[in-house]
Each structure stands twice: as C-alpha cells, then as structure tokens.
Design a protein around this motif. Sequence first.
Motif, short mmCIF file in Angstrom:
data_model
loop_
_atom_site.label_atom_id
_atom_site.label_comp_id
_atom_site.label_asym_id
_atom_site.label_seq_id
_atom_site.Cartn_x
_atom_site.Cartn_y
_atom_site.Cartn_z
N GLY A 48 10.08 17.77 10.90
CA GLY A 48 10.59 16.71 10.02
C GLY A 48 10.67 15.35 10.70
O GLY A 48 11.43 14.48 10.28
N ALA A 49 9.87 15.15 11.76
CA ALA A 49 9.91 13.90 12.54
C ALA A 49 9.25 12.74 11.82
O ALA A 49 9.36 11.60 12.26
CB ALA A 49 9.27 14.10 13.91
N GLY A 50 8.54 13.00 10.69
CA GLY A 50 7.93 11.91 9.96
C GLY A 50 6.52 12.22 9.52
O GLY A 50 6.14 13.38 9.40
N GLN A 51 5.75 11.17 9.28
CA GLN A 51 4.37 11.29 8.82
C GLN A 51 3.48 10.31 9.57
O GLN A 51 3.96 9.30 10.09
CB GLN A 51 4.27 10.99 7.32
N HIS A 52 2.17 10.61 9.59
CA HIS A 52 1.17 9.74 10.21
C HIS A 52 -0.05 9.77 9.29
O HIS A 52 -0.70 10.80 9.14
CB HIS A 52 0.83 10.28 11.60
N PHE A 53 -0.34 8.64 8.61
CA PHE A 53 -1.42 8.55 7.64
C PHE A 53 -2.47 7.55 8.12
O PHE A 53 -2.14 6.53 8.72
CB PHE A 53 -0.89 8.06 6.29
N PHE A 54 -3.74 7.83 7.79
CA PHE A 54 -4.86 7.00 8.24
C PHE A 54 -5.65 6.47 7.05
O PHE A 54 -5.96 7.22 6.13
CB PHE A 54 -5.81 7.83 9.11
N PHE A 55 -6.02 5.18 7.12
CA PHE A 55 -6.84 4.53 6.11
C PHE A 55 -8.15 4.09 6.73
O PHE A 55 -8.19 3.61 7.86
CB PHE A 55 -6.13 3.28 5.55
N ASP A 56 -9.24 4.21 5.97
CA ASP A 56 -10.55 3.73 6.38
C ASP A 56 -10.66 2.27 5.98
O ASP A 56 -10.58 1.94 4.78
CB ASP A 56 -11.63 4.57 5.69
#
Length: 184
Positions: A48-56
């Motif tokens: 539950g430490a968070g999220q990491h999202f990637f965009f092109d």
Amino acid sequence: MSEKKTPPFAVSGINHLALVCSNMEKTVEFYEDVLGFPLIKTVELPGGAGQHFFFDIGGGNHLAFFWFPDAPAPAPGIAAAAGMPGGGDLTSAVGSMNHVAFTIPLDKFDEYREKLIAAGVNTGVILNHDDSESTVAQEMHPGVFVRSLYFQDPDGILLEFACYTRELTDDDVKHAPANQTAGA
C-alpha cells in the motif's frame, strides 16, 4: 567551449522522468485526456506504499508519476518553481525539478496554446527566447531560437511546450559556466 569527445556511456535519451502527484486520478485525466499522452504502464507499490504510472510522451520518451499516500505537501519556491516565466518567480532549490519541456512542432504552437486554454489549463505568456539582454523578444525575429509556452498541471508542476525555430550551432555556446556555489 570544449572539443567534442566520445561519450563514455551509450545513452540515447531519457527513459523517463519521475514526478510526484497528489491525486493519480486527476493526473491521469490531465496527461491522458488533456495532453493526449497514452497511459502505458501502471504499478501498485507493495504494502500500500502508493502507485507508479507511466505515460508515453512520444519519441521513445516517457513521463512517470508516483503517488504516495503520505507524501509531504508541495513546496513551491523550494522544491518547484513558484510561478511561470514572464509571470512569477521561476527560482527553485538546488536539486529540485524546475519544469518539464515537451518538444512540439513550430507550426502547431498557436493551435496547441488555444487547445490548452480551451481545456481550462492555466497558461503563461508566450516567450520568444533570443540572445538579447532580457533573453526574450516581444515579436518573432531571426535571432529567436526557441518559442515557449509554460503551463501547469493539476499539482502546479511547471510544464512547457517548446519548439526550436532554428538549428543550434557551436556559435550558440557563448557563456562560461558560473564558478560560484548557489545559496552561499
């Protein structure tokens, strides 16, 4: 300034720049829906430490965001610029991320500005960067080397649409680097 050397590492660009957001849902809406950057990877951090999202963002480049449930509050003027060039203080602390500039086509500059305004995005003034004492010209002229439009994402992260108006040459490297410690 210095002669060209073979680099010691075969780096071909920036894989991604990772920033921190306060609300991943709003960040996805802004970067995917307003700017049109496809979301290409999502990661739930363990425990539950968070999220990491990637965009092109095109050209093999990516912009990533962390969302941490316990992230400290933003610190404009310290960890990021407090304002936009031409309308506020651009200074930020040593080691901070000041802004992210996206390359756009010169012939789309005005169209993209209008699209941002129509989407309700907070935009700054158009800056025509040149070699004058002020570094900015009111109008386009042959000495302008890049046009810029600064704007902010939902967390106030300073972004820029930039387009070179001419090829940069060795003549564009004219200044010696400052030999002074910042903040001293």
